[in-house]
Design a protein around this motif. Structure first.
Motif, mmCIF file in Angstrom:
data_model
loop_
_atom_site.group_PDB
_atom_site.id
_atom_site.type_symbol
_atom_site.label_atom_id
_atom_site.label_comp_id
_atom_site.label_asym_id
_atom_site.label_seq_id
_atom_site.Cartn_x
_atom_site.Cartn_y
_atom_site.Cartn_z
ATOM 1 N N ASN A 28 0.820 -1.170 -0.108
ATOM 2 C CA ASN A 28 -0.118 0.124 0.030
ATOM 3 C C ASN A 28 0.886 1.460 -0.103
ATOM 4 O O ASN A 28 2.086 1.281 0.450
ATOM 5 N N GLY A 29 0.390 2.177 -0.618
ATOM 6 C CA GLY A 29 0.919 3.646 -0.508
ATOM 7 C C GLY A 29 -0.207 4.405 -0.036
ATOM 8 O O GLY A 29 -1.459 4.376 -0.458
ATOM 9 N N THR A 30 0.156 5.425 0.634
ATOM 10 C CA THR A 30 -0.888 6.406 1.041
ATOM 11 C C THR A 30 -0.402 7.759 0.744
ATOM 12 O O THR A 30 0.723 8.278 0.591
ATOM 13 N N GLY A 34 -3.474 9.983 4.713
ATOM 14 C CA GLY A 34 -4.218 8.515 4.715
ATOM 15 C C GLY A 34 -5.623 8.854 3.997
ATOM 16 O O GLY A 34 -6.118 7.714 4.002
ATOM 17 N N THR A 37 -5.611 5.913 -0.415
ATOM 18 C CA THR A 37 -4.680 4.729 -0.352
ATOM 19 C C THR A 37 -4.683 4.047 -1.560
ATOM 20 O O THR A 37 -5.861 3.685 -1.975
ATOM 21 N N THR A 39 -3.345 0.498 -3.643
ATOM 22 C CA THR A 39 -2.792 -0.717 -3.431
ATOM 23 C C THR A 39 -2.210 -1.479 -4.902
ATOM 24 O O THR A 39 -2.926 -1.368 -5.705
ATOM 25 N N ASP A 52 -11.110 8.490 0.825
ATOM 26 C CA ASP A 52 -11.881 8.755 2.134
ATOM 27 C C ASP A 52 -12.869 9.901 1.244
ATOM 28 O O ASP A 52 -12.167 10.921 0.782
ATOM 29 N N ALA A 71 -0.532 8.734 -3.961
ATOM 30 C CA ALA A 71 -0.481 7.469 -3.184
ATOM 31 C C ALA A 71 -0.038 6.362 -4.125
ATOM 32 O O ALA A 71 0.524 5.252 -3.767
ATOM 33 N N ASP A 74 3.875 6.258 -4.023
ATOM 34 C CA ASP A 74 4.111 5.719 -2.745
ATOM 35 C C ASP A 74 3.943 4.014 -2.934
ATOM 36 O O ASP A 74 5.015 3.434 -2.479
ATOM 37 N N ALA A 75 2.828 3.732 -3.311
ATOM 38 C CA ALA A 75 2.608 2.503 -3.454
ATOM 39 C C ALA A 75 3.966 1.691 -4.202
ATOM 40 O O ALA A 75 4.331 0.452 -3.976
#
Length: 106
Positions: A28-30, A34, A37, A39, A52, A71, A74-75
């Motif tokens: 996962n990356g956020t 948060g 997210t 995946t 969110d 995100a 980051d993932a």
């Protein structure tokens, strides 16, 4: 010469096993604390995206888009780290040249 061939076959099997493990692994990356997210698999395939509702502002979709990109990046960074962890020892046994194997760059 037979010993070298046996070692090469063992390395090839280990490489295939590592590739299968990477394809099955998910990281996962956020972004946005948060709020978004992503995946991805260990091989970098995007599998999921969770946003969110607090991140959704109809007046500012650009910020949401930036968070999605962050995100996913980051993932993917986590996937690259996982790939380096799984493939690193195998690359050393093959002269260190992962590019020669047709694998994504690290």
């Amino acid at each position: 010469m037979q010993e070298i061939m046996k070692q090469a076959q063992e390395m090839q099997q280990q490489l295939q096993t590592a590739q299968q493990e990477l394809a099955a692994a998910e990281v996962n990356g956020t972004a946005g604390g948060g709020l978004v997210t992503a995946t991805v698999t260990g091989s970098g395939e995007l599998k999921g995206l969770v946003i969110d509702p607090k991140a959704v502002d109809p007046e500012d979709t650009e910020t949401l888009a930036d968070m999605v990109v962050a995100a996913v990046r980051d993932a993917n960074d986590s996937a690259q780290e996982l790939m380096a962890e799984k493939m690193g020892p195998l690359a050393g046994g093959l002269g260190g040249g992962m590019g020669d194997l047709g694998l994504p760059g690290m």
